[in-house]
Design a protein around this motif. Structure first.
Motif, PDB file in Angstrom:
ATOM      1  N   ALA A  82       0.766  -1.367   0.070  1.00 59.77           N
ATOM      2  CA  ALA A  82      -0.140   0.022   0.131  1.00 59.77           C
ATOM      3  C   ALA A  82       0.924   1.161  -0.135  1.00 59.77           C
ATOM      4  O   ALA A  82       0.541   2.296  -0.631  1.00 59.77           O
ATOM      5  CB  ALA A  82      -0.783  -0.034   1.236  1.00 59.77           C
ATOM      6  N   ILE A 135      -3.407  -5.234  -4.182  1.00 64.99           N
ATOM      7  CA  ILE A 135      -3.642  -3.970  -3.362  1.00 64.99           C
ATOM      8  C   ILE A 135      -3.069  -2.874  -4.121  1.00 64.99           C
ATOM      9  O   ILE A 135      -3.660  -1.591  -3.959  1.00 64.99           O
ATOM     10  CB  ILE A 135      -2.686  -4.242  -1.968  1.00 64.99           C
ATOM     11  CG1 ILE A 135      -3.432  -5.140  -1.113  1.00 64.99           C
ATOM     12  CG2 ILE A 135      -2.405  -2.707  -1.243  1.00 64.99           C
ATOM     13  CD1 ILE A 135      -2.464  -5.612   0.176  1.00 64.99           C
ATOM     14  N   HIS A 149     -10.463  -3.268   0.838  1.00 62.94           N
ATOM     15  CA  HIS A 149     -10.573  -4.268   1.895  1.00 62.94           C
ATOM     16  C   HIS A 149      -9.973  -5.486   1.305  1.00 62.94           C
ATOM     17  O   HIS A 149     -10.364  -5.970   0.213  1.00 62.94           O
ATOM     18  CB  HIS A 149     -12.103  -4.644   2.174  1.00 62.94           C
ATOM     19  CG  HIS A 149     -12.651  -3.027   2.849  1.00 62.94           C
ATOM     20  ND1 HIS A 149     -12.499  -2.888   4.198  1.00 62.94           N
ATOM     21  CD2 HIS A 149     -13.379  -2.437   2.322  1.00 62.94           C
ATOM     22  CE1 HIS A 149     -13.151  -1.798   4.468  1.00 62.94           C
ATOM     23  NE2 HIS A 149     -13.745  -1.640   3.257  1.00 62.94           N
ATOM     24  N   TYR A 155      -0.976  -9.838   3.839  1.00 66.12           N
ATOM     25  CA  TYR A 155      -1.484  -8.455   3.652  1.00 66.12           C
ATOM     26  C   TYR A 155      -2.790  -8.373   4.076  1.00 66.12           C
ATOM     27  O   TYR A 155      -3.845  -9.144   3.484  1.00 66.12           O
ATOM     28  CB  TYR A 155      -1.141  -7.780   2.430  1.00 66.12           C
ATOM     29  CG  TYR A 155       0.303  -7.994   1.997  1.00 66.12           C
ATOM     30  CD1 TYR A 155       1.255  -7.057   2.819  1.00 66.12           C
ATOM     31  CD2 TYR A 155       0.863  -8.818   1.082  1.00 66.12           C
ATOM     32  CE1 TYR A 155       2.683  -7.200   2.488  1.00 66.12           C
ATOM     33  CE2 TYR A 155       2.219  -8.586   0.721  1.00 66.12           C
ATOM     34  CZ  TYR A 155       3.225  -8.041   1.266  1.00 66.12           C
ATOM     35  OH  TYR A 155       4.516  -8.145   1.276  1.00 66.12           O
ATOM     36  N   VAL A 157      -5.754  -5.198   4.606  1.00 63.08           N
ATOM     37  CA  VAL A 157      -6.081  -3.791   4.357  1.00 63.08           C
ATOM     38  C   VAL A 157      -7.608  -3.485   4.576  1.00 63.08           C
ATOM     39  O   VAL A 157      -8.255  -4.446   4.040  1.00 63.08           O
ATOM     40  CB  VAL A 157      -5.611  -3.161   2.857  1.00 63.08           C
ATOM     41  CG1 VAL A 157      -6.060  -1.728   2.875  1.00 63.08           C
ATOM     42  CG2 VAL A 157      -4.060  -3.434   2.637  1.00 63.08           C
ATOM     43  N   ALA A 160      -8.661   1.034   3.906  1.00 64.08           N
ATOM     44  CA  ALA A 160      -7.621   2.385   3.395  1.00 64.08           C
ATOM     45  C   ALA A 160      -8.361   3.160   2.183  1.00 64.08           C
ATOM     46  O   ALA A 160      -9.038   2.372   1.371  1.00 64.08           O
ATOM     47  CB  ALA A 160      -6.320   1.735   3.054  1.00 64.08           C
TER      48      ALA A 160
END
Length: 298
Positions: A82, A135, A149, A155, A157, A160
């Protein structure tokens, strides 16, 4: 014969030596002024003899005006996806669309682990890279509403925000050699970026590798031409007589590179050696003739 029909690109593969930082930057400036298309830098964050590659790319972008720049390739275990996506998009906007993204699953695991990265098996590396590519593309996709998501194996997320959007459509080139990573390249990446000297079996193995990438692309509903084939060539030199691939006179370089395009499907060539005179000659004498020869054959 395999020729995917991509436009031809020529550039350099630079060693980011911390002992001579100005020389490293000057190599990028030379490539920019000579008319090359790309300057790429090795990325080994655990190597204290090297400059940090992302910092170097940012500095080189400010010192150049037209050449595109990339890591070759960024070490994913030490570059959270990210954050890497936001860094690439930010610098792409600052540089008027001159940043590309090369990425790899990781190597030299002792060094990665010593720097706080997680040691992964080969299979885990494939999964992690697949999650990371997703991502990165989600961060760049500002046309989709809502946050990002992903509850992945490596990973996570959760909400975000998207953006910034890069200034141009940044390709993701993957450094890959083993079968599963090659299949990932065909299914998800925009380019395959190996170093010739690291391909097991050398050029003789490339048709089979291309076939594996092509099959994975087709299985994912893509065209084999969606994957550009790039190539790092480390052992190169201009010589009065022919000695080996890209070790000989200009005419031999032209024939060698045209063959790599028309017979093996490569369309982007990145030379090592860190020699500004070789880079200038590559740009002035070799690249135009290769483009002309390939255009005639096509």
């Amino acid at each position: 014969m395999t020729d995917y029909g991509h436009d031809l690109l020529f550039g350099t593969f630079v060693t980011p030596s911390a002992q001579s930082p100005q020389k490293v930057v000057d190599l990028a400036v030379t490539a920019d002024r000579a008319g090359l298309d790309l300057v790429t830098f090795q990325d080994h964050p655990y190597q204290p003899a090297f400059l940090d590659t992302w910092t170097l790319i940012s500095y080189a972008a400010a010192r150049t005006s037209r050449v595109h720049l990339a890591g070759n390739v960024h070490s994913l275990p030490l570059r959270p996806p990210a954050m890497l996506a936001r860094a690439v998009a930010s610098l792409d906007r600052l540089s008027d669309g001159r940043i590309e993204l090369g990425i790899g699953a990781g190597a030299f695991w002792d060094g990665i682990e010593a720097m706080g990265g997680r040691r992964l098996t080969a299979a885990q590396g494939v999964t992690a890279l697949r999650e990371a590519i997703g991502i990165i593309r989600e961060v760049w996709d500002v046309s989709t509403r809502g946050g990002i998501h992903l509850d992945g194996e490596f990973y996570q997320v959760d909400g975000a925000k998207r953006g910034p959007e890069p200034a141009h459509d940044v390709p993701i080139w993957v450094g890959s050699y083993k079968p599963k990573m090659l299949e990932l390249t065909g299914a998800y990446a925009d380019g395959w970026l190996p170093t010739l000297e690291y391909i097991e079996g050398g050029l003789d193995s490339v048709p089979g590798i291309n076939g594996r990438i092509d099959e994975a692309a087709a299985a994912a509903g893509r065209s084999p031409g969606d994957v550009r084939r790039l190539l790092n060539l480390m052992n190169v030199s201009f010589q009065p007589t022919s000695r080996a691939l890209l070790n000989g006179p200009v005419d031999q370089w032209v024939e060698d590179l045209a063959g790599l395009v028309l017979e093996y499907g490569f369309s982007t060539f990145l030379i090592g050696g860190d020699d500004p005179a070789v880079a200038e000659r590559f740009a002035a004498e070799v690249a135009p003739q290769v483009r002309e020869l390939v255009a005639r054959e096509r």
